[in-house]
Scaffold this active site. Sequence first.
Site, short mmCIF file in Angstrom:
data_model
loop_
_atom_site.label_atom_id
_atom_site.label_comp_id
_atom_site.label_asym_id
_atom_site.label_seq_id
_atom_site.Cartn_x
_atom_site.Cartn_y
_atom_site.Cartn_z
N GLU A 29 0.84 -1.21 0.00
CA GLU A 29 0.00 0.00 0.00
C GLU A 29 0.87 1.26 0.00
O GLU A 29 1.85 1.34 0.74
CB GLU A 29 -0.90 -0.02 1.24
CG GLU A 29 -2.24 0.62 1.02
CD GLU A 29 -3.10 -0.17 0.05
OE1 GLU A 29 -3.12 0.19 -1.16
OE2 GLU A 29 -3.75 -1.13 0.48
N THR A 31 2.81 2.11 -2.26
CA THR A 31 4.11 1.77 -2.84
C THR A 31 4.12 2.02 -4.35
O THR A 31 5.19 2.19 -4.92
CB THR A 31 4.44 0.29 -2.61
OG1 THR A 31 3.29 -0.48 -2.96
CG2 THR A 31 4.82 0.02 -1.16
N ALA A 118 -15.03 4.15 -1.71
CA ALA A 118 -14.85 3.13 -0.67
C ALA A 118 -13.46 2.54 -0.73
O ALA A 118 -13.13 1.63 0.02
CB ALA A 118 -15.90 2.04 -0.84
N GLY A 119 -12.62 3.04 -1.65
CA GLY A 119 -11.27 2.50 -1.74
C GLY A 119 -11.21 1.20 -2.54
O GLY A 119 -10.26 0.45 -2.43
N LEU A 120 -12.25 0.93 -3.34
CA LEU A 120 -12.24 -0.28 -4.17
C LEU A 120 -12.09 0.08 -5.65
O LEU A 120 -12.40 -0.71 -6.54
CB LEU A 120 -13.51 -1.10 -3.93
CG LEU A 120 -13.69 -1.59 -2.48
CD1 LEU A 120 -15.00 -2.34 -2.32
CD2 LEU A 120 -12.52 -2.48 -2.05
N SER A 121 -11.64 1.29 -5.90
CA SER A 121 -11.26 1.73 -7.25
C SER A 121 -12.39 1.74 -8.27
O SER A 121 -12.23 1.27 -9.39
CB SER A 121 -10.12 0.87 -7.79
OG SER A 121 -8.98 1.15 -7.10
N SER A 123 -13.38 4.38 -9.71
CA SER A 123 -13.02 5.30 -10.80
C SER A 123 -12.09 4.62 -11.81
O SER A 123 -12.25 4.80 -13.02
CB SER A 123 -12.43 6.61 -10.27
OG SER A 123 -11.36 6.35 -9.43
N ASP A 167 -4.35 0.57 -9.72
CA ASP A 167 -5.79 0.31 -9.84
C ASP A 167 -6.19 0.01 -11.28
O ASP A 167 -6.96 -0.92 -11.55
CB ASP A 167 -6.58 1.52 -9.33
CG ASP A 167 -6.20 1.89 -7.91
OD1 ASP A 167 -5.57 1.05 -7.23
OD2 ASP A 167 -6.52 3.02 -7.49
N TYR A 216 -3.20 12.43 0.24
CA TYR A 216 -2.46 11.61 -0.74
C TYR A 216 -1.38 12.47 -1.40
O TYR A 216 -0.23 12.05 -1.53
CB TYR A 216 -3.45 11.08 -1.78
CG TYR A 216 -2.92 9.99 -2.70
CD1 TYR A 216 -3.13 8.65 -2.39
CD2 TYR A 216 -2.25 10.31 -3.87
CE1 TYR A 216 -2.68 7.65 -3.25
CE2 TYR A 216 -1.79 9.31 -4.72
CZ TYR A 216 -2.01 7.99 -4.41
OH TYR A 216 -1.56 7.00 -5.25
C1 GLA Z 1 -5.10 4.77 -4.39
C2 GLA Z 1 -4.35 5.02 -5.68
C3 GLA Z 1 -3.39 3.88 -5.98
C4 GLA Z 1 -2.50 3.58 -4.78
C5 GLA Z 1 -3.33 3.43 -3.51
C6 GLA Z 1 -2.49 3.29 -2.27
O1 GLA Z 1 -5.94 3.65 -4.55
O2 GLA Z 1 -5.24 5.18 -6.74
O3 GLA Z 1 -2.63 4.19 -7.12
O4 GLA Z 1 -1.52 4.57 -4.63
O5 GLA Z 1 -4.19 4.54 -3.32
O6 GLA Z 1 -1.77 2.10 -2.30
#
Ligand code: GLA
Length: 381
Positions: A29, A31, A118-121, A123, A167, A216
């Site tokens: 994460e 990274t 929600a952090g599940l991408s 977008s 992502d 971020y």
């Molecule tokens: C978001 C970003 C990714 C990554 C994560 C953290 O999801 O879109 O590229 O940097 O945060 O690991």
Amino acid sequence: MIEQTFQRIFGSLPEVVVRAPGRVNLIGEHTDYNDGFVLPAAIDRAITFAGRRRADRRVCVHSLDFNASADFDLDDIQKDSEATWSNYLRGVSKFLEADGHRLIGADVVFGGDVPREAGLSSSAAVEVAATVFWSKLLALQLDPLYVIKLSRRAENEFVGVPCGIMDQFISALGRRDHALFLDCRDLTYRHVPLRADVKIVVFNSGVKRALAQSEYEVRLKQCRAAVASIALLTGRPVKSLRDVEISDLEAARGAMDNLLWRRAHHVVSENQRTLEAVKVLQAAGLERFGELMNESHESLRSDYEVSCVELDTLVNLARRQEGILGARMTGAGFGGCTVNLVRAEAAEHFAQAVARGYEEAGTLKAGIYVCQASDGALVNA
Ligand code: GLA
């Protein structure tokens, strides 16, 4: 079915239907933008695009999730400050055109079940689905890496959100029942099988990631500053935190700004954990894999400072349950989800117990997703 909705709105069936999944990151994460290693899996929640060609240069698009429509002209693609949900398709379209792919007008409907913010991408799933949609509709024969990079470019340069490449990569190239080990420096990757006797359980904390974007950006800058500082102190040619060893960090500790040191320490140690995690996963060392997930959370919480009370609560509750192997926050942080590796036979009881505990501990309700690692948009496409 999206085909029927498309027919209801546009009067005929779509020519093309494509889907791109969301993702959960198992380890690695913060990274990716440091040229490091990641181990995500695509999940069985996706965004679907359906569409057909038009005779002009207009794109008429309807979002199922927002129940709203918008349209734009391919010769003058601008960001829309109201229909922000349409900006991913606008961005992808703009950069395809800029790269010399001549698009034609289209009627489009899209939507899906990847939860937003929600952090599940979700977008990345929209961007990858949009790119693959154009590629299918117009038989563009795009190279997979080009699809991934263009989708990311839409997010970075058009929507204006900084992100690494993880992502979009996993949404395009994930594989059923596998995680994907990616080297974000040279973009080489390998699929790593996930065992059938463990389940990936994701809890959505329900906390919207309000701070995620600004923090971020702060982390990105701190990583760059840490690189400059370590290069100066060690006299080594350090291009990114990927090039830094734990021994470099130990040597620089006293002389370096402590906050930058801790940020760097997270990234450098997370890269090591990810490399070890891949090794033990291949050797079926699930207990160790779980420990590495737990260590990752600790590092994100204390060194990188991107967790929050709700994520910590979910992780702590999870660790007390039977069948748990490892639990950590996943994605950018400041809300969103946790990911848990759980023995399959305990998964159902585990999920209910954590969700109950979370509700009792606070004011929010946790969403539960028991995920199946799934194919990316370009697999069998
Ligand atoms: C978001 C970003 C990714 C990554 C994560 C953290 O999801 O879109 O590229 O940097 O945060 O690991």
